[in-house]
Design a protein around this motif. Sequence first.
Motif, PDB file in Angstrom:
ATOM      1  N   LEU A   1     -18.725 -13.639  -2.699  1.00  0.00           N
ATOM      2  CA  LEU A   1     -17.532 -11.813  -3.715  1.00  0.00           C
ATOM      3  C   LEU A   1     -16.493 -12.454  -2.769  1.00  0.00           C
ATOM      4  N   VAL A   2     -16.012 -12.375  -4.366  1.00  0.00           N
ATOM      5  CA  VAL A   2     -14.362 -12.531  -4.457  1.00  0.00           C
ATOM      6  C   VAL A   2     -14.445 -10.686  -4.860  1.00  0.00           C
ATOM      7  N   LEU A   3     -13.331 -10.072  -3.662  1.00  0.00           N
ATOM      8  CA  LEU A   3     -12.719  -8.918  -4.447  1.00  0.00           C
ATOM      9  C   LEU A   3     -11.129  -8.688  -4.753  1.00  0.00           C
ATOM     10  N   VAL A   4     -11.159  -7.785  -5.827  1.00  0.00           N
ATOM     11  CA  VAL A   4      -9.349  -7.611  -6.091  1.00  0.00           C
ATOM     12  C   VAL A   4      -9.459  -6.043  -6.073  1.00  0.00           C
ATOM     13  N   GLY A   5      -8.973  -5.989  -4.562  1.00  0.00           N
ATOM     14  CA  GLY A   5      -8.049  -4.123  -4.947  1.00  0.00           C
ATOM     15  C   GLY A   5      -6.631  -3.608  -5.369  1.00  0.00           C
ATOM     16  N   LEU A   6      -6.499  -2.775  -6.381  1.00  0.00           N
ATOM     17  CA  LEU A   6      -5.531  -1.847  -5.961  1.00  0.00           C
ATOM     18  C   LEU A   6      -5.485  -0.650  -5.864  1.00  0.00           C
ATOM     19  N   ASP A   7      -3.882  -0.395  -4.949  1.00  0.00           N
ATOM     20  CA  ASP A   7      -3.749   1.459  -4.954  1.00  0.00           C
ATOM     21  C   ASP A   7      -3.608   1.975  -5.717  1.00  0.00           C
ATOM     22  N   LEU A   8      -4.301   2.641  -6.364  1.00  0.00           N
ATOM     23  CA  LEU A   8      -4.034   3.262  -7.788  1.00  0.00           C
ATOM     24  C   LEU A   8      -4.216   4.257  -7.400  1.00  0.00           C
ATOM     25  N   THR A   9      -3.977   5.008  -6.180  1.00  0.00           N
ATOM     26  CA  THR A   9      -2.586   6.526  -6.123  1.00  0.00           C
ATOM     27  C   THR A   9      -1.226   6.471  -5.688  1.00  0.00           C
ATOM     28  N   ARG A  10      -1.039   4.926  -6.091  1.00  0.00           N
ATOM     29  CA  ARG A  10       0.840   4.815  -6.649  1.00  0.00           C
ATOM     30  C   ARG A  10       0.413   5.099  -7.475  1.00  0.00           C
ATOM     31  N   ALA A  11      -0.610   5.230  -8.638  1.00  0.00           N
ATOM     32  CA  ALA A  11      -0.059   4.841 -10.211  1.00  0.00           C
ATOM     33  C   ALA A  11      -0.877   6.105 -10.848  1.00  0.00           C
ATOM     34  N   THR A  12       0.517   6.252 -11.524  1.00  0.00           N
ATOM     35  CA  THR A  12      -0.988   7.552 -12.741  1.00  0.00           C
ATOM     36  C   THR A  12      -1.098   7.540 -13.855  1.00  0.00           C
ATOM     37  N   GLY A  13      -2.171   9.164 -14.824  1.00  0.00           N
ATOM     38  CA  GLY A  13      -3.016   8.836 -15.572  1.00  0.00           C
ATOM     39  C   GLY A  13      -3.514   7.650 -16.602  1.00  0.00           C
ATOM     40  N   TRP A  14      -3.388   6.962 -17.499  1.00  0.00           N
ATOM     41  CA  TRP A  14      -3.443   5.757 -18.251  1.00  0.00           C
ATOM     42  C   TRP A  14      -3.106   4.319 -17.832  1.00  0.00           C
TER      43      TRP A  14
ATOM     44  N   ARG B   1      -3.533   3.520 -14.622  1.00  0.00           N
ATOM     45  CA  ARG B   1      -4.270   3.130 -13.102  1.00  0.00           C
ATOM     46  C   ARG B   1      -5.413   2.543 -13.977  1.00  0.00           C
ATOM     47  N   VAL B   2      -5.797   2.071 -15.697  1.00  0.00           N
ATOM     48  CA  VAL B   2      -6.880   1.822 -16.747  1.00  0.00           C
ATOM     49  C   VAL B   2      -6.317   0.822 -16.904  1.00  0.00           C
ATOM     50  N   VAL B   3      -4.892   1.232 -17.227  1.00  0.00           N
ATOM     51  CA  VAL B   3      -4.296  -0.462 -18.155  1.00  0.00           C
ATOM     52  C   VAL B   3      -4.261  -1.016 -16.642  1.00  0.00           C
ATOM     53  N   ALA B   4      -3.890  -1.060 -15.086  1.00  0.00           N
ATOM     54  CA  ALA B   4      -3.687  -1.945 -13.975  1.00  0.00           C
ATOM     55  C   ALA B   4      -5.268  -2.699 -13.947  1.00  0.00           C
ATOM     56  N   MET B   5      -6.342  -2.061 -13.686  1.00  0.00           N
ATOM     57  CA  MET B   5      -8.101  -2.809 -13.527  1.00  0.00           C
ATOM     58  C   MET B   5      -8.063  -3.798 -15.064  1.00  0.00           C
ATOM     59  N   THR B   6      -7.362  -3.126 -16.317  1.00  0.00           N
ATOM     60  CA  THR B   6      -7.461  -3.925 -17.161  1.00  0.00           C
ATOM     61  C   THR B   6      -7.242  -4.588 -17.474  1.00  0.00           C
ATOM     62  N   LEU B   7      -5.241  -5.415 -16.660  1.00  0.00           N
ATOM     63  CA  LEU B   7      -4.977  -6.354 -16.058  1.00  0.00           C
ATOM     64  C   LEU B   7      -5.937  -7.148 -15.132  1.00  0.00           C
TER      65      LEU B   7
ATOM     66  N   HIS C   1       5.215   1.118 -14.974  1.00  0.00           N
ATOM     67  CA  HIS C   1       4.141   1.482 -14.792  1.00  0.00           C
ATOM     68  C   HIS C   1       2.986   1.763 -14.212  1.00  0.00           C
ATOM     69  N   VAL C   2       2.334   0.629 -13.955  1.00  0.00           N
ATOM     70  CA  VAL C   2       1.225  -0.464 -13.741  1.00  0.00           C
ATOM     71  C   VAL C   2       1.856  -1.196 -11.882  1.00  0.00           C
ATOM     72  N   ARG C   3       3.010  -1.052 -12.247  1.00  0.00           N
ATOM     73  CA  ARG C   3       3.726  -2.053 -10.922  1.00  0.00           C
ATOM     74  C   ARG C   3       2.908  -1.730  -9.795  1.00  0.00           C
ATOM     75  N   PRO C   4       3.375  -0.602  -9.647  1.00  0.00           N
ATOM     76  CA  PRO C   4       2.918   0.301  -8.306  1.00  0.00           C
ATOM     77  C   PRO C   4       1.685   0.349  -7.652  1.00  0.00           C
ATOM     78  N   ALA C   5       0.823  -0.322  -8.222  1.00  0.00           N
ATOM     79  CA  ALA C   5      -0.639  -0.128  -8.186  1.00  0.00           C
ATOM     80  C   ALA C   5      -0.326  -1.317  -7.564  1.00  0.00           C
ATOM     81  N   GLY C   6       0.612  -2.639  -7.795  1.00  0.00           N
ATOM     82  CA  GLY C   6       0.469  -3.671  -7.558  1.00  0.00           C
ATOM     83  C   GLY C   6       1.249  -3.792  -5.529  1.00  0.00           C
ATOM     84  N   PRO C   7       0.735  -4.690  -4.301  1.00  0.00           N
ATOM     85  CA  PRO C   7      -0.368  -5.897  -5.143  1.00  0.00           C
ATOM     86  C   PRO C   7      -1.555  -6.660  -4.639  1.00  0.00           C
ATOM     87  N   ALA C   8      -1.928  -6.801  -6.211  1.00  0.00           N
ATOM     88  CA  ALA C   8      -3.736  -6.628  -5.306  1.00  0.00           C
ATOM     89  C   ALA C   8      -3.730  -7.474  -4.167  1.00  0.00           C
ATOM     90  N   GLU C   9      -5.128  -6.471  -3.949  1.00  0.00           N
ATOM     91  CA  GLU C   9      -5.346  -6.994  -2.548  1.00  0.00           C
ATOM     92  C   GLU C   9      -6.850  -8.125  -2.536  1.00  0.00           C
TER      93      GLU C   9
END
Length: 255
Positions: free
Chosen positions: A151-164, A166-172, A225-233
């Motif tokens: 399993l390869v996992l990718v995690g984001l810190d969405l507590t540092r993103a707001t509103g849509w 968060r969805v945009v970050a996961m879509t990327l 707006h999505v940059r705070p969700a990274g860097p991706a783990e």
Amino acid sequence: MGVAQAERVLKSKWRTASLAAGWPFPRDWPLREVDDVVTAMLDTADPGDALVRLGRARAEAGAGLGETLLDLAALHAVLDGQCGVVAPNVDALPSRMLRLTATGWADVLTEEAADRGADDPLTGLATRGYLRTRLSELYRESARPDDGYALVLVGLDLTRATGWSRVVAMTLVSDVLRTVFDGGETLASLGPSVAAVLTRRDAALARRISAVRVLAADRLAVDPHVRPAGPAEVWSEHLPATHEEACGLLAALGR
């Protein structure tokens, strides 16, 4: 009265009672399953299977559960000799008659929901339930699927993103995964901030993990707006010894 004539009479009375009770689709009322129920009701055979099929047929034709049960109540009123005297009453339906028809109707909606629910509607990734199914298949095929899969996992810190954002970050992130893992691997969403890939463990795996890390950083950096969700783990996990343990791992990773 012959059997065929009795069936025609019962069907005609049922249809009349159903339309009078408010059946909204007169042209859609006649079905092969209606004939099967009529035959079963006049026979000594158990009408259970016919009622389940009727419920399924009504659902497949687009009839709601309320309409389906009111139609069934019309049949029950006719069989009780109440047609034209007492309006069909769903509450008066025998519990088994109601349960079997409702079960058939609900089965169709469950199947349709499963078909629609294989993918996350926002990211396009498969659901965690679908990934569990794929893992079940692997564990049935091999006693040690961890030897060939990871399993390869990718995690984001969405507590540092707001509103849509968060969805945009996961879509990327999902776009990145589809770019790197384009060979038929299972890509799934484990939760609002974690995505997973069920992939073969091979010599290219480390390179692909590195590519996901680099591409995810590039995609997230483009939008402030999505940059705070990274860097991706990004990391990999060995598959546990059993399917039950693997499902537990997915649940824990998705929290």
